[in-house]
Design a protein around this motif. Sequence first.
Motif, PDB file in Angstrom:
ATOM      1  N   UNK A  78       0.822  -1.215   0.000  1.00  0.00           N
ATOM      2  CA  UNK A  78       0.000   0.000   0.000  1.00  0.00           C
ATOM      3  C   UNK A  78       0.855   1.262   0.000  1.00  0.00           C
ATOM      4  N   UNK A  79       1.942   1.268   0.758  1.00  0.00           N
ATOM      5  CA  UNK A  79       2.833   2.430   0.773  1.00  0.00           C
ATOM      6  C   UNK A  79       3.452   2.642  -0.606  1.00  0.00           C
ATOM      7  N   UNK A  80       3.785   1.565  -1.289  1.00  0.00           N
ATOM      8  CA  UNK A  80       4.343   1.662  -2.641  1.00  0.00           C
ATOM      9  C   UNK A  80       3.326   2.246  -3.612  1.00  0.00           C
ATOM     10  N   UNK A  81       2.081   1.804  -3.486  1.00  0.00           N
ATOM     11  CA  UNK A  81       1.019   2.316  -4.370  1.00  0.00           C
ATOM     12  C   UNK A  81       0.808   3.819  -4.153  1.00  0.00           C
ATOM     13  N   UNK A  82       0.832   4.257  -2.899  1.00  0.00           N
ATOM     14  CA  UNK A  82       0.657   5.670  -2.581  1.00  0.00           C
ATOM     15  C   UNK A  82       1.761   6.504  -3.230  1.00  0.00           C
ATOM     16  N   UNK A  83       2.955   5.936  -3.328  1.00  0.00           N
ATOM     17  CA  UNK A  83       4.091   6.640  -3.933  1.00  0.00           C
ATOM     18  C   UNK A  83       4.098   6.522  -5.458  1.00  0.00           C
ATOM     19  N   UNK A  84       3.098   5.850  -6.029  1.00  0.00           N
ATOM     20  CA  UNK A  84       2.987   5.770  -7.482  1.00  0.00           C
ATOM     21  C   UNK A  84       3.503   4.492  -8.112  1.00  0.00           C
ATOM     22  N   UNK A  85       3.959   3.561  -7.305  1.00  0.00           N
ATOM     23  CA  UNK A  85       4.444   2.297  -7.868  1.00  0.00           C
ATOM     24  C   UNK A  85       3.271   1.454  -8.351  1.00  0.00           C
ATOM     25  N   UNK A  86       3.509   0.707  -9.418  1.00  0.00           N
ATOM     26  CA  UNK A  86       2.509  -0.246  -9.880  1.00  0.00           C
ATOM     27  C   UNK A  86       2.605  -1.464  -8.976  1.00  0.00           C
ATOM     28  N   UNK A  87       1.518  -1.782  -8.336  1.00  0.00           N
ATOM     29  CA  UNK A  87       1.489  -2.925  -7.420  1.00  0.00           C
ATOM     30  C   UNK A  87       0.083  -3.492  -7.410  1.00  0.00           C
ATOM     31  N   UNK A  88      -0.042  -4.767  -7.110  1.00  0.00           N
ATOM     32  CA  UNK A  88      -1.373  -5.370  -7.080  1.00  0.00           C
ATOM     33  C   UNK A  88      -2.219  -4.812  -5.941  1.00  0.00           C
TER      34      UNK A  88
END
Length: 91
Positions: free
Chosen positions: A72-82
Motif C-alpha cells: 500500500x505504501x508503494x502504491x501511494x508513492x505511485x508504484x505499480x502494485x497489485x
Amino acid sequence: MSDDLPLAALRAVFGEDVRVIVPPAPLAGGTMHPSWSVDIQHDGATLPLVVRTTPPGRTDPDVAHREFETINASRVQGATAPTVHGVGNVP
C-alpha cells in the motif's frame, strides 16, 4: 494441492457467495507461499486475482500484514502494485 485453501481464502474476503469464473490454477514457485490464479465475479466486475497463502505454522502472521502495508505504501508513492483485497487467517 487442493483448491480448498484458495477457495476458503476467497470466501473469507469476499463472502460465501463468491462466484468463481475461472477455477484456481496453481502458479509456479511458492514453496513457502502456495499461490493460485483465479478469476471471480464481485459486485458485477470480473476480478483476476492471485491468491497467496501461508500454511499455518510456516511464518509469523504479522509478516503478511507488513507486506500488505509495504504494498500500500508503494502504491501511494505511485508504484505499480497489485491491489490487496484481504490479509488474515482463513478459518
